[in-house]
Enzyme design. Sequence first.
Site, short mmCIF file in Angstrom:
data_model
loop_
_atom_site.label_atom_id
_atom_site.label_comp_id
_atom_site.label_asym_id
_atom_site.label_seq_id
_atom_site.Cartn_x
_atom_site.Cartn_y
_atom_site.Cartn_z
N GLU A 43 0.84 -1.20 0.00
CA GLU A 43 0.00 0.00 0.00
C GLU A 43 0.88 1.26 0.00
O GLU A 43 1.83 1.36 0.77
CB GLU A 43 -0.90 -0.01 1.23
CG GLU A 43 -1.81 1.22 1.35
CD GLU A 43 -2.60 1.22 2.65
OE1 GLU A 43 -3.63 1.91 2.69
OE2 GLU A 43 -2.20 0.54 3.62
N LYS A 116 -10.51 2.69 -1.60
CA LYS A 116 -10.59 2.05 -0.28
C LYS A 116 -11.90 2.38 0.43
O LYS A 116 -12.23 3.55 0.63
CB LYS A 116 -9.39 2.49 0.56
CG LYS A 116 -9.21 1.76 1.88
CD LYS A 116 -7.88 2.18 2.49
CE LYS A 116 -7.58 1.46 3.79
NZ LYS A 116 -6.24 1.85 4.31
N CYS A 153 -5.62 -2.66 2.68
CA CYS A 153 -5.28 -2.66 4.10
C CYS A 153 -6.50 -2.84 5.02
O CYS A 153 -6.96 -3.96 5.19
CB CYS A 153 -4.51 -1.39 4.45
SG CYS A 153 -3.53 -1.58 5.97
#
Length: 300
Positions: A43, A116, A153
């Site tokens: 990431e 995300k 993540c």
Amino acid sequence: MRLVKVAVIQMACSKDHNENVDKAENMVREAAVKGANIILLPELFETSYFCKQQNPEFFEWARPFEKHPVLDKMSGLAKELKVILPISFFESSGNTFFNSLAIIDADGQKLGVYRKSHIPDGPGYQEKFYFSPGNSGFKVWDTRFGKIGAGICWDQWFPEAARAMTLLGAEILCYPSAIGSEPTNKNYDSCSHWTITMQGHAAANIIPVMASNRFGFEKGVLGESENSFDVTFYGSSFISGPKGELLVQAGRGEEKILFAEFDLEEIQKLRREWGIFRDRRPELYKILLSIDGSPKKSKI
């Protein structure tokens, strides 16, 4: 038989953007030479993990998807090496900013962007200051080497995300990450919890999972400010097989490329034989649509 070889890259990231991108390119090339078809980087690998603190100057690092120099560079690299590259980047879109991932196919084409969905906010991981919650929804891309789903993540802690991508047809799940120490609780180590959680995604959906993390100590840049935290990222990147088995895992402090090979056709057969998706009861899962677990009141 539909064989695909995957690679997960673990690297340390410095404050030097060019150094990070050059290192990523070199490691991608090494993975490709060893036969990898899908290569996952960590990431936000282009920079140090700036979300350790709240500093408006870091918004200058964001770029639009259409004109992002690193995406353009990686697009050329993917085309040259004939590999799939899921690339994490800091995206600007008008006045809004996202923690995003672009899927680049083996011909260099940028297939699209995932933003995300779950944005963390805690000491050392102050992402809500920088990123809006993603508005792309979960996505799956049909690439030269299979259908790929990707989370970023904090997304990896939510089983709903993995299940949604598998329902959309994903054959492999990719999770670029930046995870490490908890600055306010130095005795807590989430590494095994992190690993087991994603092994569960693999087992529950009968799907391989790739997790790529950075490693190393990264110091906050705001001195003694209470808004600035140091984080030690613990590496431990891994690849899990479709039964949840841990196939390979890196150490905590090493530059490493991990490899695994899967027969996507055989995994598809296994998923069908187990009947996990045949026996789902979506009508019983409506509680998942509530934020607090409260069932909707009956009109009867």
